[in-house]
Design an enzyme around this catalytic site. Structure first.
Site, PDB file in Angstrom:
ATOM      1  N   SER A  29       0.835  -1.211   0.000  1.00 48.52           N
ATOM      2  CA  SER A  29       0.000   0.000   0.000  1.00 48.52           C
ATOM      3  C   SER A  29       0.868   1.257   0.000  1.00 48.52           C
ATOM      4  CB  SER A  29      -0.890   0.017   1.253  1.00 48.52           C
ATOM      5  OG  SER A  29      -1.799  -1.043   1.209  1.00 48.52           O
ATOM      6  N   ARG A  33       1.588   4.272  -3.016  1.00 40.54           N
ATOM      7  CA  ARG A  33       1.348   5.689  -2.678  1.00 40.54           C
ATOM      8  C   ARG A  33       2.635   6.510  -2.783  1.00 40.54           C
ATOM      9  NH1 ARG A  33      -2.440   2.503  -0.500  1.00 40.54           N
ATOM     10  NH2 ARG A  33      -4.462   3.318   0.162  1.00 40.54           N
ATOM     11  N   ARG A 129     -13.355  -6.909 -11.623  1.00 39.27           N
ATOM     12  CA  ARG A 129     -13.639  -6.259 -10.333  1.00 39.27           C
ATOM     13  C   ARG A 129     -14.442  -4.968 -10.502  1.00 39.27           C
ATOM     14  NH1 ARG A 129      -8.266  -6.423  -6.789  1.00 39.27           N
ATOM     15  NH2 ARG A 129      -9.766  -5.851  -5.169  1.00 39.27           N
ATOM     16  N   SER A 174     -13.555   0.823   2.392  1.00 39.60           N
ATOM     17  CA  SER A 174     -12.507   0.642   1.377  1.00 39.60           C
ATOM     18  C   SER A 174     -11.528   1.803   1.381  1.00 39.60           C
ATOM     19  CB  SER A 174     -13.140   0.507  -0.013  1.00 39.60           C
ATOM     20  OG  SER A 174     -12.119   0.628  -0.988  1.00 39.60           O
ATOM     21  N   GLN A 176      -9.226   2.038  -0.730  1.00 37.93           N
ATOM     22  CA  GLN A 176      -9.004   2.408  -2.131  1.00 37.93           C
ATOM     23  C   GLN A 176      -9.987   3.485  -2.559  1.00 37.93           C
ATOM     24  OE1 GLN A 176      -9.220  -1.303  -4.268  1.00 37.93           O
ATOM     25  NE2 GLN A 176      -7.295  -2.053  -3.418  1.00 37.93           N
ATOM     26  N   ASP A 327      -7.027  -8.353   4.137  1.00 36.79           N
ATOM     27  CA  ASP A 327      -6.227  -9.199   3.243  1.00 36.79           C
ATOM     28  C   ASP A 327      -5.725 -10.469   3.929  1.00 36.79           C
ATOM     29  OD1 ASP A 327      -6.520  -7.532   1.057  1.00 36.79           O
ATOM     30  OD2 ASP A 327      -4.784  -6.311   1.594  1.00 36.79           O
ATOM     31  N   LYS A 354     -12.381  -9.153  -3.981  1.00 39.11           N
ATOM     32  CA  LYS A 354     -10.932  -8.939  -4.026  1.00 39.11           C
ATOM     33  C   LYS A 354     -10.377  -9.543  -5.326  1.00 39.11           C
ATOM     34  CE  LYS A 354     -10.492  -6.702  -0.209  1.00 39.11           C
ATOM     35  NZ  LYS A 354     -10.092  -5.305  -0.245  1.00 39.11           N
ATOM     36  N   ARG A 358     -12.644 -14.366  -2.270  1.00 41.93           N
ATOM     37  CA  ARG A 358     -11.721 -15.073  -1.361  1.00 41.93           C
ATOM     38  C   ARG A 358     -12.422 -16.043  -0.418  1.00 41.93           C
ATOM     39  NH1 ARG A 358      -7.244 -10.216  -0.396  1.00 41.93           N
ATOM     40  NH2 ARG A 358      -5.996 -10.836  -2.188  1.00 41.93           N
TER      41      ARG A 358
HETATM   42  C1  S3P Z   1      -5.558  -1.400  -0.140  1.00 40.98           C
HETATM   43  C2  S3P Z   1      -6.834  -1.457   0.344  1.00 40.98           C
HETATM   44  C3  S3P Z   1      -7.577  -2.706   0.505  1.00 40.98           C
HETATM   45  C4  S3P Z   1      -6.706  -3.942   0.387  1.00 40.98           C
HETATM   46  C5  S3P Z   1      -5.707  -3.821  -0.721  1.00 40.98           C
HETATM   47  C6  S3P Z   1      -4.812  -2.617  -0.511  1.00 40.98           C
HETATM   48  C7  S3P Z   1      -4.905  -0.086  -0.256  1.00 40.98           C
HETATM   49  O1  S3P Z   1      -8.577  -2.768  -0.495  1.00 40.98           O
HETATM   50  O2  S3P Z   1      -7.479  -5.098   0.221  1.00 40.98           O
HETATM   51  O3  S3P Z   1      -4.895  -4.979  -0.794  1.00 40.98           O
HETATM   52  O4  S3P Z   1      -3.665  -0.031  -0.418  1.00 40.98           O
HETATM   53  O5  S3P Z   1      -5.611   0.936  -0.171  1.00 40.98           O
HETATM   54  P1  S3P Z   1     -10.008  -2.069  -0.278  1.00 40.98           P
HETATM   55  O6  S3P Z   1      -9.780  -0.622  -0.136  1.00 40.98           O
HETATM   56  O7  S3P Z   1     -10.818  -2.379  -1.503  1.00 40.98           O
HETATM   57  O8  S3P Z   1     -10.571  -2.710   0.946  1.00 40.98           O
END
Ligand code: S3P
Length: 448
Positions: A29, A33, A129, A174, A176, A327, A354, A358
């Site tokens: 992550s 970023r 997805r 989320s 993300q 995760d 995911k 999963r």
């Molecule tokens: C992540 C957020 C998670 C996670 C992914 C990494 C991130 O997903 O499952 O492996 O770096 O922001 P979600 O935001 O969809 O939960």
């Protein structure tokens, strides 16, 4: 099928005690970023400890396509000469984010408020997805998008030429989605506000502040209210990427289930938005200790010591903890098979969208290995067989999902008969040294 090349079938057989030190790679992550934020600064951002997994390499390539200069200096040291907030150039090729939901969703957020058009695609997993969770809030800024049915990739985004700031309540837990909205808000005038009912990983907020953005988080009854002031000038940074707790999960869990094991996993981030698995394992009776607890780069960090844990018991994993270990459920379900009693995991419907579904992927493989699993739309329950009683002997589909492949290979280290996966190729997306690292600890992995 592997995301990049032919499938790599792999097998894991019962092994002697795992021992030694596991230096797991940089956090995925934070690696994504770091590259993205570096691309949004004028000047040079330097990064050490970058995860050089395929997901992150695809983000590096994308940043180049949007005009940043990204250089690999070797050994996890990278530099990014960015273009500034709002400075993205229009790419002249389709952006292929491979297997990475994080990559594509964060990058869509960043380009959404610049007057450029970009087309995104990915591998067979990513192209299934849901992307509407990103394009819906981006539309509020003025971004247009056209994708396949069901809001899926390939998809073209036309960035808003005159973006307006947005106030958005994230409908699913989320990071993300939250991050995409915040990144889009960077190039909108005024304040963009994101409200999340359940706390998700907060790397975007921490890193935006570190790069000089004005961003605040207020904890209210509605959840966390994050306010970002748009159009900041971000200042290049040096980022030392901490090691990934989601990768640490695999050697830690393997040590807990393989008799006689004692494994040290140094310098793992214990940010509360990421450390839910370790808390859960300790509640299950795992011999898992935090050594040398300290703070590094503003994040709590410790060396994890995991030893074989003969008396693991099943528990009810609190639903409110799901986001902090989202995760890690696949490998938790493996540990739960070697405990006593039932482990019930509610509040996890996000697991179904995911890299694979999963819950389904794990349930099918666990059942084939002799474990009883019940599941519903947003919950699943594993009934343990206990150490020494898990049959194994199954060949499982990894569904282009790195964490499914690694979970079943960890399982095979302690089952009565070996466990196989049809394709270990996706492991390279997040943990390219998994095979050698686990073999160095004493695991018996082979390509079959
Ligand atoms: C992540 C957020 C998670 C996670 C992914 C990494 C991130 O997903 O499952 O492996 O770096 O922001 P979600 O935001 O969809 O939960």
């Amino acid at each position: 099928m592997s995301s990049h090349g032919d499938p790599i079938p792999m097998t894991s057989a019962a092994c002697g005690p795992l021992s030694g030190t596991a230096q797991v790679p940089g956090d995925k992550s934070i690696s994504h970023r770091s590259l993205i934020l570096g691309a949004l600064c004028v000047g040079e951002t330097t990064i050490s400890g970058l995860l050089e997994g395929q997901d992150v390499l695809d983000t590096a390539k994308a940043m180049r396509a949007f005009g940043a200069e990204v250089t690999n200096h070797g050994d996890g040291n990278w530099s990014v000469h960015g273009v500034g907030v709002g400075g993205f150039a229009e790419p002249d090729q389709v952006i292929d984010c491979g297997n990475s939901g994080t990559g594509v969703r964060l990058i869509m957020g960043v380009m959404a408020t610049s007057p450029i058009t970009a087309t995104f695609t990915g591998d067979a997993s990513l192209n299934k997805r849901p992307m509407a969770r990103i394009t819906d809030p981006l539309a509020l800024f003025g971004t247009q998008s056209v994708g396949r049915s069901g809001g899926r990739l390939p998809m073209t985004l036309v960035g808003a030429a005159e973006p307006v700031p947005v106030r958005y309540t994230v409908p699913v837990p989320s990071a993300q989605v939250k991050s995409a909205v915040l990144f889009a808000g960077l190039n909108a005038p005024g304040e963009t506000v994101v409200i999340e009912a359940e706390a998700t990983r907060d790397h975007t907020e921490r890193m935006l502040a570190g790069f000089g953005a004005e961003i605040t988080t207020e904890v209210t009854e509605a959840g966390r209210v994050i306010t970002l002031k748009g159009q900041p000038e971000l200042t290049p940074q040096h980022i030392d990427v901490p090691r990934d707790p989601s990768s640490a999960a695999f050697p830690v869990c393997a040590a807990l289930i393989v008799p006689g094991s004692d494994v040290l996993v140094p310098t793992i981030g214990l940010n509360p938005t990421r450390a839910g698995l370790f808390e859960t394992l300790r509640e299950m009776g795992a011999d898992l200790t935090y050594e040398n607890e300290r703070s590094e780069g503003g994040e709590p960090v410790a060396d994890l010591r995991a030893r074989f844990s003969p008396n693991l018991k099943g528990i009810e994993v609190p639903a409110h903890r799901a986001a902090s270990m989202i995760d890690e459920y696949p490998v938790l379900s493996v540990v739960a098979s070697f405990a006593s009693g039932k482990t019930h995991m509610p509040g996890v419907k996000e697991l179904r969208v995911k890299e694979s579904d999963r819950i389904d992927a794990m349930a099918v493989g666990l059942r084939a290995a002799g474990v009883t699993v019940e599941d519903g739309p947003d919950w699943w329950t594993v009934t343990a067989l206990g150490h020494g009683n898990v049959a194994g002997g199954a060949t499982c589909a990894s569904h282009l999902d790195h964490r499914i492949a690694m979970a079943f290979l960890v399982m095979g280290m302690a089952t009565n008969a070996p466990m196989s996966v049809d394709d270990g190729g996706p492991i390279a997306t997040s943990f390219p040294i998994f095979e050698t690292l686990m073999a160095d600890l004493g695991a018996r992995l082979s390509r079959t």
